[in-house]
Design a protein around this motif. Sequence first.
Motif, short mmCIF file in Angstrom:
data_model
loop_
_atom_site.label_atom_id
_atom_site.label_comp_id
_atom_site.label_asym_id
_atom_site.label_seq_id
_atom_site.Cartn_x
_atom_site.Cartn_y
_atom_site.Cartn_z
N SER A 7 28.32 -97.36 -2.55
CA SER A 7 29.28 -96.28 -2.45
C SER A 7 30.62 -96.75 -1.88
O SER A 7 31.63 -96.09 -2.06
N GLU A 8 30.62 -97.90 -1.17
CA GLU A 8 31.87 -98.35 -0.58
C GLU A 8 32.87 -98.82 -1.62
O GLU A 8 34.06 -98.91 -1.37
N LEU A 9 32.38 -99.15 -2.82
CA LEU A 9 33.28 -99.69 -3.83
C LEU A 9 34.05 -98.59 -4.53
O LEU A 9 33.52 -97.51 -4.78
N PRO A 10 35.32 -98.84 -4.87
CA PRO A 10 36.05 -97.88 -5.68
C PRO A 10 35.33 -97.69 -7.02
O PRO A 10 34.82 -98.64 -7.60
N VAL A 11 35.32 -96.47 -7.52
CA VAL A 11 34.65 -96.17 -8.79
C VAL A 11 35.66 -96.24 -9.91
O VAL A 11 36.70 -95.61 -9.84
N MET A 12 35.37 -97.02 -10.93
CA MET A 12 36.24 -97.04 -12.09
C MET A 12 36.00 -95.79 -12.91
O MET A 12 34.90 -95.56 -13.38
N PRO A 13 37.02 -94.93 -13.09
CA PRO A 13 36.79 -93.68 -13.79
C PRO A 13 36.53 -93.92 -15.27
O PRO A 13 37.04 -94.84 -15.88
N SER A 14 35.71 -93.08 -15.86
CA SER A 14 35.42 -93.12 -17.30
C SER A 14 34.87 -91.78 -17.72
O SER A 14 33.95 -91.27 -17.11
N PRO A 15 35.44 -91.16 -18.74
CA PRO A 15 34.98 -89.84 -19.13
C PRO A 15 33.56 -89.83 -19.65
O PRO A 15 32.90 -88.81 -19.64
N ALA A 16 33.09 -90.97 -20.16
CA ALA A 16 31.73 -91.01 -20.66
C ALA A 16 30.74 -91.41 -19.57
O ALA A 16 29.55 -91.46 -19.81
N GLY A 17 31.25 -91.72 -18.39
CA GLY A 17 30.38 -91.84 -17.24
C GLY A 17 30.03 -93.26 -16.86
O GLY A 17 29.35 -93.94 -17.58
N GLY B 129 39.45 -79.62 -16.07
CA GLY B 129 39.68 -80.98 -15.61
C GLY B 129 40.51 -81.76 -16.61
O GLY B 129 40.22 -81.74 -17.81
N CYS B 130 41.55 -82.41 -16.14
CA CYS B 130 42.39 -83.28 -16.98
C CYS B 130 42.20 -84.70 -16.47
O CYS B 130 42.59 -85.02 -15.35
N PHE B 131 41.62 -85.53 -17.31
CA PHE B 131 41.27 -86.88 -16.88
C PHE B 131 42.17 -87.89 -17.57
O PHE B 131 42.29 -87.91 -18.79
N TRP C 90 30.61 -82.90 -17.47
CA TRP C 90 31.53 -81.84 -17.91
C TRP C 90 32.00 -82.05 -19.35
O TRP C 90 32.55 -81.14 -19.95
N PHE C 91 31.81 -83.25 -19.90
CA PHE C 91 32.42 -83.60 -21.18
C PHE C 91 31.46 -83.37 -22.34
O PHE C 91 30.25 -83.58 -22.22
N PRO C 92 31.97 -82.95 -23.52
CA PRO C 92 31.11 -82.56 -24.64
C PRO C 92 30.37 -83.70 -25.31
O PRO C 92 29.46 -83.43 -26.10
N ASP C 93 30.73 -84.97 -25.03
CA ASP C 93 29.95 -86.06 -25.62
C ASP C 93 28.73 -86.40 -24.76
O ASP C 93 27.96 -87.28 -25.09
N HIS C 94 28.56 -85.68 -23.63
CA HIS C 94 27.38 -85.86 -22.79
C HIS C 94 26.42 -84.70 -23.00
O HIS C 94 26.82 -83.55 -23.16
#
Length: 583
Positions: free
Chosen positions: A327-337, A539-541, A571-575
């Motif tokens: 959890s200490e690491l920054p998370v690389m954002p990605s809409p597909a998770g 949400g606007c990503f 939250w995204f429709p491809d999931h």
Amino acid sequence: MAHLALFLLGRFQVELDGEPVVAFESDKVRALLAYLAVEADRPHRREKLAGLLWPERSEQDARRNLRYALSNLRAVIGDRAVGDDQCAASPSFLLVSRRTIQFNSASDAWVDVTAFAKLLAASSPDTSDLEQAVALYQGEFLEGFFCGDSVAFEEWMLLKQEQLGRQARSALYQLAAMYERRGEYESALPHIWRQVKLEPWQEEARRQLMRVLALSGQRVGALAQYDAYRKALAEELGVEPTRATTELYERIRAGEFDPKQGESQPAIPEVVGATPLGIDTPAPEPRPFARQHSTKRRWLFVWGLPVLVAVAFFLASWAGFFKKAPSELPVMPSPAGTAGLPEGGLVVDVCDRWRPRPTGDETPPQICVGDAWGYNVLTVTDNLEFSGIGRLGWSPDGQQIVFEAEPNQGGRRIYVINVDGSNLRWLTEGEEYNSGPAWSPDGQWIAFVRWTDLWLVRPDGTDAHELLATGKLPAREVVWSPDSQRIVFLRAASEAGFSRDEVWVVDRDGSDPRLLYFLERPTSAEVKLAWSPDGQQVGCFFLSWSEGSGLLIDADGGGEPQTVEEVPVWWFPDHWPLWGEAE
């Protein structure tokens, strides 16, 4: 005076006076424009251009194809000839004679590749220059572009991809090093993460990441970076990290890391190869007008093997790291998770996402489902014959998939297929351009964009009708609310180098269209929309490292947006299942 803007760093995109240009007759016309714009320093003889784009045609046929392509190109960019080499645009975007064609650099045209090169060509680029340059680099040169049977054009494109990618990585390293020397670690980290994403096997970037994480108080994260990298090297290549990387790890682990010592104060490197494009990378000589099978095999061997190794290593190291990142690491954002994927959740996409094809592989794209890490990937189709597959989404029950694709007959249609690959059927037909399908959560409707306007159609293909005419600005990124009563979408207006997206919401019956928010972003940086499970927020990503975050906007248009590090994958429709965490 008409203004032309070309975006070639990432997906091919052209705008004329701020509006998308989509009337190109073929990818060969797009390829002609891209080549002329990048190699704008000199005129190009017609026979060489014909050989570059149609090498397997006779010279007569190739030159005739070039004439047709040039005619279409001049028409769609507002440069149509009126008389003998007289153009509507003044000055014209293209300088055309009977023997040569040249992109007119003195015209009112802007090319992101040229702007990128000029920013990096400064004698001593500062942080402002480098920030602008890396913001322009929205992806590899002509990302996902394919030009049929033209091996020479593919070779030229690959050379440019390598050259521009090398310049971007060097600029990111230099920019992060500047921030590191100033002690601005939070400003440095996004640029280092982006380096690692672009080239995970570059140890200088890994050491830079370990240093800055340690300096910013994330010692556990720095150590985890080394462990993940060492494991990936061992599993994929059977090698160990270099001594410099291992020594840095040992110092951080032992608590002996001293920011004042040399490793934490790197020399700022020069930007590699930052010279005006078109000068330092000559185009390959066109092939004779005959089949060149041996040349193709040699090209595939020289380029295909390194690309395959690079892609395989990228997937293994990147996915493996984020699956186990603390959890200490920054998370690389990605809409597909890449974080928070619910138990049993699945993402649908083209198979190339998880299984990159060898360079030169011309087989049609297929559909797969799997988790975001690339484990347990299942192939849904193996016999689709589309030249391209676009946005995909799930039916509410997870039994069907909706997507857009380009059939051989022309146009772009909306299709539905069962999750087991059976019962493929189209919901739209003809040569209209249909895109961005989205299935309503109640299963009753599929929303999509036809040309620029918002449409609805039943899942069985009946009752197709226009919901909302959006005018000259095309709608895109269509997403349903959880109660299936509202639709949120984007309308994009842009100027050279910058865009202002309009976030709109409309009721399912087409009534009460409302503007929710203006999003300002670098042009061509992708934006994803999603509803919160309670339907109260949108949400606007931002898929852009220069932004590095998302926004939550009240669906009623009130209040100030909230900045967030990421929008949840479910939250995204491809999931699927949609909003699974809430359930």
